[in-house]
Write a protein that holds these residues in place. Structure first.
Motif, PDB file in Angstrom:
ATOM      1  N   ASN A 247       0.776  -1.244   0.000  1.00  0.00           N
ATOM      2  CA  ASN A 247       0.000   0.000   0.000  1.00  0.00           C
ATOM      3  C   ASN A 247       0.807   1.294   0.000  1.00  0.00           C
ATOM      4  O   ASN A 247       0.271   2.340  -0.377  1.00  0.00           O
ATOM      5  N   LEU A 248       2.060   1.238   0.427  1.00  0.00           N
ATOM      6  CA  LEU A 248       2.803   2.487   0.591  1.00  0.00           C
ATOM      7  C   LEU A 248       3.991   2.612  -0.355  1.00  0.00           C
ATOM      8  O   LEU A 248       4.693   3.618  -0.323  1.00  0.00           O
ATOM      9  N   GLY A 249       4.220   1.601  -1.168  1.00  0.00           N
ATOM     10  CA  GLY A 249       5.244   1.708  -2.195  1.00  0.00           C
ATOM     11  C   GLY A 249       6.673   1.711  -1.691  1.00  0.00           C
ATOM     12  O   GLY A 249       7.545   2.361  -2.290  1.00  0.00           O
ATOM     13  N   ILE A 250       6.948   0.974  -0.610  1.00  0.00           N
ATOM     14  CA  ILE A 250       8.310   0.925  -0.106  1.00  0.00           C
ATOM     15  C   ILE A 250       9.228   0.312  -1.165  1.00  0.00           C
ATOM     16  O   ILE A 250       8.872  -0.666  -1.834  1.00  0.00           O
ATOM     17  N   ASN A 251      10.405   0.912  -1.338  1.00  0.00           N
ATOM     18  CA  ASN A 251      11.374   0.460  -2.333  1.00  0.00           C
ATOM     19  C   ASN A 251      12.581  -0.181  -1.660  1.00  0.00           C
ATOM     20  O   ASN A 251      12.792  -0.029  -0.453  1.00  0.00           O
ATOM     21  N   ASN A 252      13.397  -0.849  -2.465  1.00  0.00           N
ATOM     22  CA  ASN A 252      14.571  -1.536  -1.918  1.00  0.00           C
ATOM     23  C   ASN A 252      15.553  -0.593  -1.244  1.00  0.00           C
ATOM     24  O   ASN A 252      16.225  -0.966  -0.284  1.00  0.00           O
ATOM     25  N   ASP A 253      15.664   0.646  -1.741  1.00  0.00           N
ATOM     26  CA  ASP A 253      16.641   1.563  -1.166  1.00  0.00           C
ATOM     27  C   ASP A 253      16.049   2.441  -0.066  1.00  0.00           C
ATOM     28  O   ASP A 253      16.701   3.367   0.430  1.00  0.00           O
ATOM     29  N   ASP A 254      14.820   2.156   0.349  1.00  0.00           N
ATOM     30  CA  ASP A 254      14.237   2.834   1.508  1.00  0.00           C
ATOM     31  C   ASP A 254      14.721   2.168   2.788  1.00  0.00           C
ATOM     32  O   ASP A 254      15.438   1.162   2.755  1.00  0.00           O
ATOM     33  N   TYR A 255      14.294   2.708   3.933  1.00  0.00           N
ATOM     34  CA  TYR A 255      14.699   2.157   5.227  1.00  0.00           C
ATOM     35  C   TYR A 255      13.474   1.816   6.063  1.00  0.00           C
ATOM     36  O   TYR A 255      12.487   2.561   6.088  1.00  0.00           O
ATOM     37  N   PHE A 256      13.562   0.680   6.718  1.00  0.00           N
ATOM     38  CA  PHE A 256      12.469   0.167   7.553  1.00  0.00           C
ATOM     39  C   PHE A 256      13.010   0.041   8.966  1.00  0.00           C
ATOM     40  O   PHE A 256      13.948  -0.724   9.218  1.00  0.00           O
ATOM     41  N   ILE A 257      12.419   0.816   9.883  1.00  0.00           N
ATOM     42  CA  ILE A 257      12.922   0.867  11.261  1.00  0.00           C
ATOM     43  C   ILE A 257      11.862   0.357  12.221  1.00  0.00           C
ATOM     44  O   ILE A 257      10.721   0.833  12.224  1.00  0.00           O
ATOM     45  N   VAL A 258      12.251  -0.613  13.013  1.00  0.00           N
ATOM     46  CA  VAL A 258      11.390  -1.188  14.044  1.00  0.00           C
ATOM     47  C   VAL A 258      11.706  -0.483  15.354  1.00  0.00           C
ATOM     48  O   VAL A 258      12.873  -0.452  15.779  1.00  0.00           O
TER      49      VAL A 258
ATOM     50  N   LEU B 173      15.723  -1.328  15.811  1.00  0.00           N
ATOM     51  CA  LEU B 173      16.582  -1.898  14.781  1.00  0.00           C
ATOM     52  C   LEU B 173      16.256  -1.221  13.446  1.00  0.00           C
ATOM     53  O   LEU B 173      15.082  -1.135  13.065  1.00  0.00           O
ATOM     54  N   ALA B 174      17.281  -0.750  12.772  1.00  0.00           N
ATOM     55  CA  ALA B 174      17.095  -0.078  11.484  1.00  0.00           C
ATOM     56  C   ALA B 174      17.619  -0.964  10.365  1.00  0.00           C
ATOM     57  O   ALA B 174      18.743  -1.471  10.429  1.00  0.00           O
ATOM     58  N   PHE B 175      16.794  -1.158   9.336  1.00  0.00           N
ATOM     59  CA  PHE B 175      17.139  -2.023   8.209  1.00  0.00           C
ATOM     60  C   PHE B 175      17.041  -1.253   6.896  1.00  0.00           C
ATOM     61  O   PHE B 175      16.099  -0.466   6.701  1.00  0.00           O
ATOM     62  N   ARG B 176      17.956  -1.522   6.008  1.00  0.00           N
ATOM     63  CA  ARG B 176      17.695  -1.157   4.617  1.00  0.00           C
ATOM     64  C   ARG B 176      16.570  -2.065   4.136  1.00  0.00           C
ATOM     65  O   ARG B 176      16.577  -3.279   4.397  1.00  0.00           O
ATOM     66  N   SER B 177      15.586  -1.513   3.473  1.00  0.00           N
ATOM     67  CA  SER B 177      14.396  -2.275   3.101  1.00  0.00           C
ATOM     68  C   SER B 177      14.739  -3.548   2.332  1.00  0.00           C
ATOM     69  O   SER B 177      14.191  -4.624   2.597  1.00  0.00           O
ATOM     70  N   GLU B 178      15.647  -3.442   1.398  1.00  0.00           N
ATOM     71  CA  GLU B 178      16.032  -4.601   0.596  1.00  0.00           C
ATOM     72  C   GLU B 178      16.575  -5.726   1.476  1.00  0.00           C
ATOM     73  O   GLU B 178      16.332  -6.907   1.232  1.00  0.00           O
ATOM     74  N   HIS B 179      17.297  -5.349   2.522  1.00  0.00           N
ATOM     75  CA  HIS B 179      17.886  -6.352   3.403  1.00  0.00           C
ATOM     76  C   HIS B 179      16.813  -7.024   4.258  1.00  0.00           C
ATOM     77  O   HIS B 179      16.845  -8.250   4.444  1.00  0.00           O
ATOM     78  N   TYR B 180      15.875  -6.231   4.785  1.00  0.00           N
ATOM     79  CA  TYR B 180      14.778  -6.821   5.562  1.00  0.00           C
ATOM     80  C   TYR B 180      14.030  -7.840   4.705  1.00  0.00           C
ATOM     81  O   TYR B 180      13.683  -8.931   5.163  1.00  0.00           O
ATOM     82  N   LYS B 181      13.812  -7.483   3.453  1.00  0.00           N
ATOM     83  CA  LYS B 181      13.124  -8.391   2.534  1.00  0.00           C
ATOM     84  C   LYS B 181      13.945  -9.646   2.275  1.00  0.00           C
ATOM     85  O   LYS B 181      13.405 -10.757   2.226  1.00  0.00           O
ATOM     86  N   SER B 182      15.247  -9.491   2.114  1.00  0.00           N
ATOM     87  CA  SER B 182      16.100 -10.646   1.831  1.00  0.00           C
ATOM     88  C   SER B 182      16.110 -11.631   2.995  1.00  0.00           C
ATOM     89  O   SER B 182      16.299 -12.837   2.812  1.00  0.00           O
ATOM     90  N   LEU B 183      15.890 -11.111   4.219  1.00  0.00           N
ATOM     91  CA  LEU B 183      15.818 -11.959   5.414  1.00  0.00           C
ATOM     92  C   LEU B 183      14.418 -12.540   5.615  1.00  0.00           C
ATOM     93  O   LEU B 183      14.214 -13.344   6.527  1.00  0.00           O
ATOM     94  N   SER B 184      13.465 -12.115   4.773  1.00  0.00           N
ATOM     95  CA  SER B 184      12.039 -12.420   4.977  1.00  0.00           C
ATOM     96  C   SER B 184      11.565 -11.923   6.332  1.00  0.00           C
ATOM     97  O   SER B 184      10.685 -12.507   6.961  1.00  0.00           O
TER      98      SER B 184
END
Length: 260
Positions: free
Chosen positions: A76-87, A172-183
């Motif tokens: 829904n929000l269009g997150i891309n691989n080079d964005d950042y996902f922070i928990v 914990l801060a992740f590069r979006s692509e990395h979070y995805k690669s870890l599932s």
């Protein structure tokens, strides 16, 4: 590059409103608040364009909740691989500049997973033991028996950027692509050790956790009691064994993330 913040609330609606962090974050980041209990009230977010409230799929584990948020960002929000996902926990007070500067540092230094220095007090005199070595069975046993924890790292000795085994999921801060690669997180954990697990899998992919001691936050943690036969004790014990089995390759991660 966009920064997405995942905040899972377990009846923390009043605390989140009182702390005011989310309101401040909304000027710079996309925030997704996921309720894990019904009857929370985040209606005051309705006039904030960068805040999304997910108000369903209750009573999930820590990891699954954050995976639900990440999947929502994909769908829904269009997150891309080079964005950042922070928990980050709802009981964490942190300045928005800290988050922005951390991500800028990660971007400059090509870091895929990072942690910051958390304190338990506003005066920044009491460290939160949020960075540690990977534990073995004896470390867990000694911790449960109140005999100390040899896996805890002494933050007084760390003044510069430092590679650590794992950092607490409170931030914990992740590069979006990395979070995805870890599932994402392994949903086989309900509570406890899922942060150890994701950091362990990340290190095995060649991306260890980078700890930045000069970026700080305040963690107002109230640790649940783990007395014998309590739910939290059961969750902790089962998570310990899952992690030890996972390290041995006897258990595979579970994830609901569907990359698109």
């Amino acid at each position: 590059m966009t920064i997405y913040l995942s905040i899972v609330s377990h009846g923390h609606d009043h605390l989140i409103k009182e702390m005011g962090c989310v309101d401040n974050f909304s000027e710079q980041f996309k925030i997704i608040v996921k309720s894990n209990k019904p009857n929370e009230n985040f209606d005051y977010f309705s006039d904030k364009r960068n805040i999304t409230w997910i108000n369903d799929l209750y009573y999930k584990g820590f990891g699954e909740n954050n995976n639900i948020v990440y999947q929502y960002c994909i769908d829904n929000l269009g997150i891309n691989n080079d964005d950042y996902f922070i928990v980050l926990n709802p009981d964490l007070y942190i300045d928005s500049d800290v988050i922005y500067n951390l991500v800028s540092k990660m971007e400059d230094e090509n870091v895929s997973i990072a942690a910051i220095n958390l304190y338990k007090d506003e005066e920044k005199k009491v460290y939160d033991n949020s960075i540690r070595k990977f534990p073995n069975l004896m470390d867990f046993v000694k911790s449960f028996l109140g005999l100390g924890n040899d896996a805890v790292l002494d933050k007084n000795l760390i003044k510069e950027k430092y590679i650590v085994d794992w950092a607490a999921g409170s931030f914990l801060a992740f590069r979006s692509e990395h979070y995805k690669s870890l599932s994402g997180f392994d949903e086989g954990y309900f509570m406890y050790c899922e942060d150890i697990d994701i950091c362990y899998r990340s290190k095995n992919e060649g991306e260890p956790v980078v700890y930045y001691p000069n970026f700080t936050g305040l963690h107002l943690a109230k640790h649940a009691n783990r007395k014998l036969f309590s739910r939290h004790f059961y969750w902790h014990i089962s998570s310990v064994f899952r992690f030890l089995l996972s390290k041995s390759g006897l258990v595979k991660p579970k994830s609901s993330i569907i990359a698109k």
